[in-house]
Design an enzyme around this catalytic site. Structure first.
Site, PDB file in Angstrom:
ATOM      1  N   ASP A 173     -15.535 -11.873  -5.664  1.00 46.32           N
ATOM      2  CA  ASP A 173     -16.893 -11.449  -5.311  1.00 46.32           C
ATOM      3  C   ASP A 173     -17.397 -10.409  -6.184  1.00 46.32           C
ATOM      4  OD1 ASP A 173     -18.965 -11.306  -3.173  1.00 46.32           O
ATOM      5  OD2 ASP A 173     -18.160  -9.382  -2.665  1.00 46.32           O
ATOM      6  N   GLY A 176     -19.960  -9.146  -0.286  1.00 45.85           N
ATOM      7  CA  GLY A 176     -19.033  -8.567   0.514  1.00 45.85           C
ATOM      8  C   GLY A 176     -19.713  -7.984   1.918  1.00 45.85           C
ATOM      9  N   ALA A 177     -20.847  -7.081   1.687  1.00 51.81           N
ATOM     10  CA  ALA A 177     -21.324  -6.211   2.639  1.00 51.81           C
ATOM     11  C   ALA A 177     -22.720  -6.707   2.919  1.00 51.81           C
ATOM     12  CB  ALA A 177     -21.473  -4.738   2.392  1.00 51.81           C
ATOM     13  N   ASP A 188       0.653  -1.152  -0.013  1.00 53.33           N
ATOM     14  CA  ASP A 188       0.062   0.060  -0.122  1.00 53.33           C
ATOM     15  C   ASP A 188       0.931   1.196   0.099  1.00 53.33           C
ATOM     16  OD1 ASP A 188      -1.688   2.233   0.413  1.00 53.33           O
ATOM     17  OD2 ASP A 188      -3.099   1.075   1.945  1.00 53.33           O
ATOM     18  N   GLU A 199     -21.008  -5.942 -13.462  1.00 57.85           N
ATOM     19  CA  GLU A 199     -22.360  -6.682 -12.850  1.00 57.85           C
ATOM     20  C   GLU A 199     -23.556  -6.539 -13.006  1.00 57.85           C
ATOM     21  OE1 GLU A 199     -21.188  -5.924  -8.676  1.00 57.85           O
ATOM     22  OE2 GLU A 199     -19.086  -6.763  -9.035  1.00 57.85           O
ATOM     23  N   ALA A 227     -12.750  -6.753  -3.598  1.00 55.40           N
ATOM     24  CA  ALA A 227     -12.674  -5.275  -3.385  1.00 55.40           C
ATOM     25  C   ALA A 227     -13.608  -4.573  -4.325  1.00 55.40           C
ATOM     26  CB  ALA A 227     -11.414  -4.612  -3.460  1.00 55.40           C
ATOM     27  N   HIS A 249     -21.453 -10.334  -5.320  1.00 51.92           N
ATOM     28  CA  HIS A 249     -20.926  -9.298  -4.646  1.00 51.92           C
ATOM     29  C   HIS A 249     -21.487  -9.226  -3.330  1.00 51.92           C
ATOM     30  CE1 HIS A 249     -19.662  -4.641  -5.320  1.00 51.92           C
ATOM     31  NE2 HIS A 249     -19.572  -4.976  -3.946  1.00 51.92           N
TER      32      HIS A 249
HETATM   33  N1  LIG Z   1     -17.399  -6.944  -1.902  1.00 53.82           N
HETATM   34  C1  LIG Z   1     -18.026  -6.138  -1.175  1.00 53.82           C
HETATM   35  O1  LIG Z   1     -19.287  -5.808  -0.976  1.00 53.82           O
HETATM   36  C2  LIG Z   1     -17.204  -4.778  -0.586  1.00 53.82           C
HETATM   37  C3  LIG Z   1     -17.363  -4.547   0.951  1.00 53.82           C
HETATM   38  C4  LIG Z   1     -16.799  -3.705   1.480  1.00 53.82           C
HETATM   39  C5  LIG Z   1     -15.652  -2.945   0.778  1.00 53.82           C
HETATM   40  N2  LIG Z   1     -15.465  -3.400  -0.422  1.00 53.82           N
HETATM   41  C6  LIG Z   1     -14.445  -2.660  -1.242  1.00 53.82           C
HETATM   42  O2  LIG Z   1     -13.146  -3.024  -0.433  1.00 53.82           O
HETATM   43  C7  LIG Z   1     -12.196  -1.918  -0.936  1.00 53.82           C
HETATM   44  C8  LIG Z   1     -11.715  -1.807   0.389  1.00 53.82           C
HETATM   45  O3  LIG Z   1     -12.383  -1.353   1.218  1.00 53.82           O
HETATM   46  P1  LIG Z   1     -11.995  -0.331   2.496  1.00 53.82           P
HETATM   47  O4  LIG Z   1     -13.158   0.157   3.344  1.00 53.82           O
HETATM   48  O5  LIG Z   1     -10.992  -0.914   3.113  1.00 53.82           O
HETATM   49  O6  LIG Z   1     -11.334   0.999   1.814  1.00 53.82           O
HETATM   50  P2  LIG Z   1     -10.384   1.942   2.564  1.00 53.82           P
HETATM   51  O7  LIG Z   1     -10.533   3.447   1.871  1.00 53.82           O
HETATM   52  O8  LIG Z   1     -10.392   1.964   3.972  1.00 53.82           O
HETATM   53  O9  LIG Z   1      -8.915   1.297   2.205  1.00 53.82           O
HETATM   54  C9  LIG Z   1      -8.261   1.420   0.727  1.00 53.82           C
HETATM   55  C10 LIG Z   1      -6.874   1.305   0.863  1.00 53.82           C
HETATM   56  O10 LIG Z   1      -6.141   1.045  -0.376  1.00 53.82           O
HETATM   57  C11 LIG Z   1      -5.126   1.931  -0.347  1.00 53.82           C
HETATM   58  N3  LIG Z   1      -4.889   2.078  -1.782  1.00 53.82           N
HETATM   59  C12 LIG Z   1      -5.272   3.119  -2.597  1.00 53.82           C
HETATM   60  N4  LIG Z   1      -4.612   2.976  -3.865  1.00 53.82           N
HETATM   61  C13 LIG Z   1      -3.709   1.843  -3.864  1.00 53.82           C
HETATM   62  C14 LIG Z   1      -2.720   1.247  -4.641  1.00 53.82           C
HETATM   63  N5  LIG Z   1      -2.957   1.751  -5.874  1.00 53.82           N
HETATM   64  N6  LIG Z   1      -2.217   0.203  -4.381  1.00 53.82           N
HETATM   65  C15 LIG Z   1      -2.323  -0.193  -3.288  1.00 53.82           C
HETATM   66  N7  LIG Z   1      -3.154   0.179  -2.219  1.00 53.82           N
HETATM   67  C16 LIG Z   1      -3.959   1.376  -2.519  1.00 53.82           C
HETATM   68  C17 LIG Z   1      -5.360   3.080   0.331  1.00 53.82           C
HETATM   69  O11 LIG Z   1      -4.165   3.527   0.658  1.00 53.82           O
HETATM   70  C18 LIG Z   1      -6.307   2.558   1.329  1.00 53.82           C
HETATM   71  O12 LIG Z   1      -5.011   2.228   2.521  1.00 53.82           O
HETATM   72  C19 LIG Z   1     -13.062  -0.879  -1.683  1.00 53.82           C
HETATM   73  O13 LIG Z   1     -12.784  -0.966  -3.199  1.00 53.82           O
HETATM   74  C20 LIG Z   1     -14.467  -1.040  -1.346  1.00 53.82           C
HETATM   75  O14 LIG Z   1     -15.311  -0.568  -2.225  1.00 53.82           O
HETATM   76  C21 LIG Z   1     -16.153  -4.274  -1.162  1.00 53.82           C
END
Ligand SMILES: NC(=O)c1ccc[n+]([C@@H]2O[C@H](COP(=O)([O-])OP(=O)(O)OC[C@H]3O[C@@H](n4cnc5c(N)ncnc54)[C@H](O)[C@@H]3O)[C@@H](O)[C@H]2O)c1
Length: 204
Positions: A140, A166-167, A55, A145, A115, A164
Site C-alpha cells: 500500500d 490504509g487510512a 518488536d 509516492e 506501513a 496508500h
Molecule cells: N497505509 C496507511 O495509510 C497507514 C495508515 C495508518 C498507519 N500507517 C503506518 O503504519 C505504521 C504503524 O502505525 P501505528 O499507528 O501502529 O504506529 P505505532 O507507533 O503505534 O507502532 C509502531 C510499532 O513499531 C515498533 N517498532 C519501532 N521500531 C521498530 C523496529 N526497528 N523493529 C520492529 N518494531 C519496531 C514500535 O515499538 C511500535 O510498537 C506506521 O508506519 C504508520 O505510519 C500507514
C-alpha cells in the site's frame, strides 16, 4: 481477488486458475506491535492463526497478554506464512527487509507492507517476486509516492498494489478531522502544541 475481478470484467471465467490459500491454521508474523500491529494480531488470533511478533521495544508481558510469541526477526521470517509490517520508517527500519531477509522466508510466503515505503527494499522485492523467492506481496506504500507509472512493481502478476489507502476510510478521515480540530482548540485555548513535525510537545 483483484485478479479475479479484473478477469471477470475482461469476460473470463478462470475458476481453475484462481485457487487461493487459507489463513486459518497458518502462521502470521507481525513486525511492529503498536496500534495497527495490535489490531492485526487480534484479527490473526480470531482466524486461529499462530502469531509471531518482532518488536524490540515491546515487553514480554505485553506479548503474553496478547498470547503471541515474541521472537527475533529472522525466526519470524523463517516461520511465517504471512508477514505484515507495522513499524514506522526510521533509520533502523529503512531497508529492514532486503534480499537477504527475503531469502529467509518460505517460498510460499506472502509479504504485506501497509506501513511506510522504504521499509521493504523495492528492488530486492521485485527480484524476489520474479525469482519465486516468495509467493506474493501486497503493498500500500512505496519508496517514492506516487509510484512511478513505469515502476517494475506494476508489471508483477504476484504483487497487489494499492495507492496508500490504509487510512482512506470515511471513519478514519473523520477521526483525522476531529483530531486536527482538537489540536487547534488546545493551541488557542491552552497554548499546547501537539504532534508538530518540527517541534517537541510543548506549551507556548
Ligand atoms: N497505509 C496507511 O495509510 C497507514 C495508515 C495508518 C498507519 N500507517 C503506518 O503504519 C505504521 C504503524 O502505525 P501505528 O499507528 O501502529 O504506529 P505505532 O507507533 O503505534 O507502532 C509502531 C510499532 O513499531 C515498533 N517498532 C519501532 N521500531 C521498530 C523496529 N526497528 N523493529 C520492529 N518494531 C519496531 C514500535 O515499538 C511500535 O510498537 C506506521 O508506519 C504508520 O505510519 C500507514
Amino acid at each position: 481477488m483483484a485478479r479475479a475481478d479484473k478477469e471477470m470484467k475482461a469476460g473470463k471465467w478462470n475458476k481453475k486458475g484462481l485457487t487461493g490459500v487459507e489463513l486459518t491454521g497458518k502462521t502470521l508474523g507481525v513486525i511492529g506491535l503498536g496500534k495497527v500491529g495490535g489490531i492485526v494480531v487480534r484479527v490473526g488470533k480470531a482466524l486461529d492463526m499462530t502469531v509471531l511478533v518482532y518488536d524490540p521495544y515491546v515487553t514480554e508481558k505485553k506479548a503474553e497478554e496478547l498470547s503471541v510469541r515474541k521472537c527475533d526477526l529472522d525466526t519470524l521470517l523463517r516461520e511465517s506464512d504471512f508477514v505484515s509490517i507495522h513499524t514506522p520508517l526510521t533509520p533502523e527500519t529503512k531497508n529492514l527487509i532486503g534480499l537477504e531477509k527475503l531469502r529467509l522466508m518460505k517460498k510460499t510466503a506472502r509479504l504485506i507492507n501497509a506501513a511506510r515505503g522504504g521499509i521493504v527494499n523495492e528492488d530486492a522485492l521485485c527480484e524476489a517476486l520474479k525469482g519465486g523467492v516468495i509467493a506474493s506481496a501486497g503493498l500500500d506504500v512505496f519508496e517514492k509516492e506516487p509510484l512511478a507509472a513505469d515502476s517494475k512493481l506494476r508489471a508483477l502478476e504476484n504483487a497487489v498494489l494499492t495507492p496508500h489507502l490504509g487510512a482512506s476510510t470515511t471513519e478514519a478521515q473523520e477521526r483525522v478531522a476531529e483530531d486536527i480540530a482538537k489540536q487547534f482548540v488546545e493551541f488557542f485555548r491552552d497554548g499546547v502544541i501537539r504532534n508538530a513535525v518540527n517541534l517537541p510537545f510543548r506549551r507556548t
